[in-house]
Design an enzyme around this catalytic site. Structure first.
Site, PDB file in Angstrom:
ATOM      1  N   HIS A   1      58.454  49.203  69.344  1.00  0.00           N
ATOM      2  CA  HIS A   1      58.847  48.915  70.726  1.00  0.00           C
ATOM      3  C   HIS A   1      59.573  50.115  71.338  1.00  0.00           C
ATOM      4  O   HIS A   1      59.215  50.586  72.426  1.00  0.00           O
ATOM      5  CB  HIS A   1      59.764  47.686  70.744  1.00  0.00           C
ATOM      6  CG  HIS A   1      60.285  47.323  72.102  1.00  0.00           C
ATOM      7  ND1 HIS A   1      59.719  46.324  72.866  1.00  0.00           N
ATOM      8  CD2 HIS A   1      61.320  47.812  72.832  1.00  0.00           C
ATOM      9  CE1 HIS A   1      60.378  46.227  74.019  1.00  0.00           C
ATOM     10  NE2 HIS A   1      61.373  47.116  74.011  1.00  0.00           N
ATOM     11  N   GLU A   2      60.572  50.621  70.628  1.00  0.00           N
ATOM     12  CA  GLU A   2      61.323  51.762  71.149  1.00  0.00           C
ATOM     13  C   GLU A   2      60.453  53.026  71.199  1.00  0.00           C
ATOM     14  O   GLU A   2      60.672  53.901  72.046  1.00  0.00           O
ATOM     15  CB  GLU A   2      62.575  52.006  70.308  1.00  0.00           C
ATOM     16  CG  GLU A   2      63.587  50.863  70.345  1.00  0.00           C
ATOM     17  CD  GLU A   2      64.021  50.478  71.753  1.00  0.00           C
ATOM     18  OE1 GLU A   2      64.077  51.359  72.632  1.00  0.00           O
ATOM     19  OE2 GLU A   2      64.300  49.280  71.977  1.00  0.00           O
TER      20      GLU A   2
END
Length: 509
Positions: free
Chosen positions: A272-273
Site C-alpha cells: 500500500h505504501e
C-alpha cells in the site's frame, strides 16, 4: 492615457521569478517533511518540545514566503495579462494562485499555532492510545476543532467550514456531493456485507501461525523493490502508524508495521505504501518544485496505493507470484497453493474493528463513520466528549461490532491529532478512482494479469507514471484527470460492481 501592455519578455521574466519563489517554498516544505518523518519514526521522546519549536519557526518562515506580497503581484500580473504560456504554465499559475489565496487568508498566528498543535496533538494521541484513555487526548482535539473552524472561516467565511477543509485534500469536493456518493456506497455495501456473512467463508487457517517479523520485513523489502520502489531514492522503516513522507521525489520515506501472528498486515501495508511512494518517485523532475508537479488530490494519491494493494496484491495473479517467495521465507507454508492463498488473503475480518486491517468490503463503512463524526465536530452537531460513545455505536450499527476499548476504537487513527479534518473521505474516493484507473490499465495492457503472475511490473508502473504520476495537477479536479485517463468521471457503481463480483465469488453467494 494609454495603458502600457507588458512585453513577452516581461511576462517570461515574471513567470521565471514566480517559479523561483515557488521552488524555494517547495524546498522549505521538504525540510518540514523530514522533520515530520523523523518525529514519527526516529525522534527520541524527550525532543518533543524542541521539535515543536523547530516546526513552529519553520512554519512561520514558510508562511511568510507563501504569503509574500511580491508573490501575489506576480500572480496577479500573469493572470491579468492572460499570457501564461502553454498549458503547463497556465496550470502552474492556476495552482499557485489557489495556494496563495488560501495561505494569505490564514493569519500568521493561526499558522504558527497549527504547527505547534501538530506536535502537541500527536504526543497526546500516542500517550492516550497507549493508555487507551480518550480523555487524555480530548483537550487537544477540542483545540483542533476550534482552530480548524477559525482557519476555514478565515479562508472563506461564505462556505461551510467542512467544505473549506475538505477542499484542501479533494479539490472541488463538497459535503453535498460526498453525502450523495456515500449514501450510494452505504446502500450498496450494507446488504452486500450481510449477504457475505451468510456465505461460505474462505479458509484463513492456511496462513495462520507465528511469522518472524524480521523475516517478514526482509520479504517486504524484496517485494517492494521488485514492484519498483528505489531504495537509492527512499527508505522503508517501521512506525506506529504506516505512512509515506519525505522531502522530494529523490527522498521518499515510507513505513509499515508487522505482527508476528498476522502475515497479511505487514505485506499489504508495505505494498500500500509502495503505491504512494511510486507516485512520489514518479513525479516529473523537469517540473521540480512547482505546484503542478504535486499530486492532484489525496484521493488520487490514495488511488495509487489502493491500486497496488487491492487491484494487484490481492489478486489471484499476485498470489501466483507471491506463493514461492512466501514459502521460501516461511517453509511451514509448504502445503499452501495459490488457489488457497488468494481467498485467505481476501477473507472478511470478523470483527472489523481496525480500519487499516479491514477488508475491502467493510473498509468504506469505517470511512463513512469517520466522515459523519468529523463533519459533526466541525459543524457543532457532535461534541468531542461524546465521540467514544458515538464511535462505538456507529461501529455496531455499520459493522456489527463494538470496540472493547478506546485504543481499538476512537483512538486508533492518527489523523485528528494533526487536525486533518476532511482527509478520511479521500480513502474511499481513492478506492473508487483505483477501480476505474485499473480497468483502463487492463485495456491498455492486454496481458497485464500475466505480467503480474510473472512479476513483470514495469508495464503497469510505466502506464501509471505516464497517465497519473507525471500529469500531476495539470487538470484542476480528479474528475477531469479520470476523464483523461479512463474516459469517465467518477462512477461509484464501478466500485460497487467490483466489490460485488469479487466477494460474491469468494463467498460463493
Amino acid at each position: 492615457m494609454a495603458i502600457e501592455t507588458p512585453s513577452p519578455q516581461q511576462d517570461a521574466k515574471d513567470y521565471d521569478d514566480l517559479c523561483e519563489k515557488l521552488k524555494e517554498i517547495s524546498t522549505l516544505n521538504g525540510i518540514s517533511g523530514l522533520l515530520g518523518w523523523d518525529e514519527m519514526v526516529m525522534m527520541p521522546e524527550g525532543a518533543a518540545d524542541c521539535r515543536g519549536q523547530q516546526k513552529a519557526i519553520l512554519a512561520g518562515i514558510i508562511h511568510d514566503k507563501a504569503t509574500n506580497p511580491q508573490l501575489g503581484e506576480l500572480l496577479q500580473r500573469l493572470q491579468t495579462n492572460g499570457k501564461t504560456g502553454d498549458q503547463i504554465q497556465s496550470a502552474v499559475v492556476r495552482e499557485a494562485k489557489r495556494d496563495y489565496v488560501r495561505n494569505t487568508a490564514v493569519p500568521r498566528k493561526l499558522a504558527k499555532r497549527r504547527a505547534e498543535l501538530e506536535t502537541e496533538g500527536y504526543t497526546a494521541w500516542v500517550k492516550a492510545r497507549e493508555a487507551s484513555d480518550f480523555s487524555m487526548f480530548a483537550p487537544k482535539l477540542e483545540e483542533w476543532v476550534q482552530l480548524s473552524r477559525d482557519i476555514a472561516k478565515s479562508i472563506d467565511p461564505k462556505r461551510p467550514a467542512y467544505d473549506v477543509l475538505l477542499d484542501q485534500y479533494e479539490k472541488g469536493m463538497t459535503m453535498e456531493r460526498l453525502d450523495q456518493i456515500f449514501e450510494q456506497v452505504e446502500d450498496g455495501l450494507v446488504p452486500l456485507i450481510t449477504k457475505l456473512r451468510e456465505g461460505t467463508a474462505p479458509d484463513t487457517t492456511v496462513i495462520a501461525g507465528e511469522f518472524d517479523t524480521a523475516v517478514q520485513s526482509q520479504l517486504c523489502n524484496d517485494i517492494v523493490k521488485q514492484l519498483g520502489f528505489e531504495l537509492k531514492r527512499g527508505r522503508l522503516d517501521v512506525s506506529v502508524h504506516p505512512f509515506t513522507g519525505g522531502s522530494h521525489p529523490t527522498d521518499v520515506r515510507m513505513t509499515t508495521r508487522f505482527k508476528p501472528d498476522d502475515l497479511t498486515e505487514g505485506l499489504t501495508g508495505a505494498i500500500h505504501e509502495t503505491g504512494h511512494a511510486l507516485y512520489e518517485q514518479g513525479r516529473n523532475l523537469e517540473l521540480d518544485g512547482l505546484p503542478i508537479n504535486e499530486a492532484l488530490s489525496m484521493g488520487m494519491h490514495e488511488s495509487q496505493s489502493l491500486l497496488w494493494e487491492r487491484m494487484v496484491a490481492l489478486s489471484p495473479a499476485f498470489s501466483r507470484f507471491l506463493l514461492p517467495r512466501l514459502q521460501k521465507a516461511f517453509p511451514q507454508l509448504d502445503k499452501l497453493t495459490a488457489e488457497t492463498l488468494w481467498p485467505a488473503f481476501n477473507a472478511i475480518r470478523k470483527p472489523s474493528l481496525i480500519r487499516v486491517e479491514a477488508d475491502e468490503a467493510q473498509y468504506p463503512m469505517h470511512i463513512i463513520l469517520r466522515y459523519k463524526l468529523e463533519k459533526g465536530l466541525i459543524n457543532g452537531s457532535v461534541k468531542v466528549a461524546d465521540l467514544p460513545e458515538l464511535w462505538n455505536q456507529g461501529m455496531q450499527d455499520y459493522l456489527g461490532c463494538s470496540p472493547p476499548n478506546d485504543a481499538q476504537g476512537v483512538l486508533q487513527d492518527v489523523h485528528w491529532s494533526a487536525g486533518l479534518f476532511g482527509y478520511f473521505p479521500t480513502y474511499t474516493l481513492g478506492a473508487m478512482y483505483a477501480c476505474q484507473i485499473y480497468e483502463a490499465a487492463k485495456k491498455a495492457i492486454p496481458n497485464l494479469e500475466d505480467n503480474i503472475s510473472d512479476g513483470t511490473f514495469p508495464p503497469l508502473r510505466q502506464w501509471l507514471n505516464e497517465s497519473i504520476h507525471q500529469v500531476g495537477c495539470l487538470y484542476p479536479s480528479s474528475d477531469e484527470l479520470l476523464l483523461a485517463a479512463t474516459g469517465k468521471e467518477l462512477e461509484p457503481e464501478v466500485f460497487l460492481e467490483y466489490l460485488t463480483s469479487k466477494f460474491s465469488k469468494l463467498y460463493q453467494v
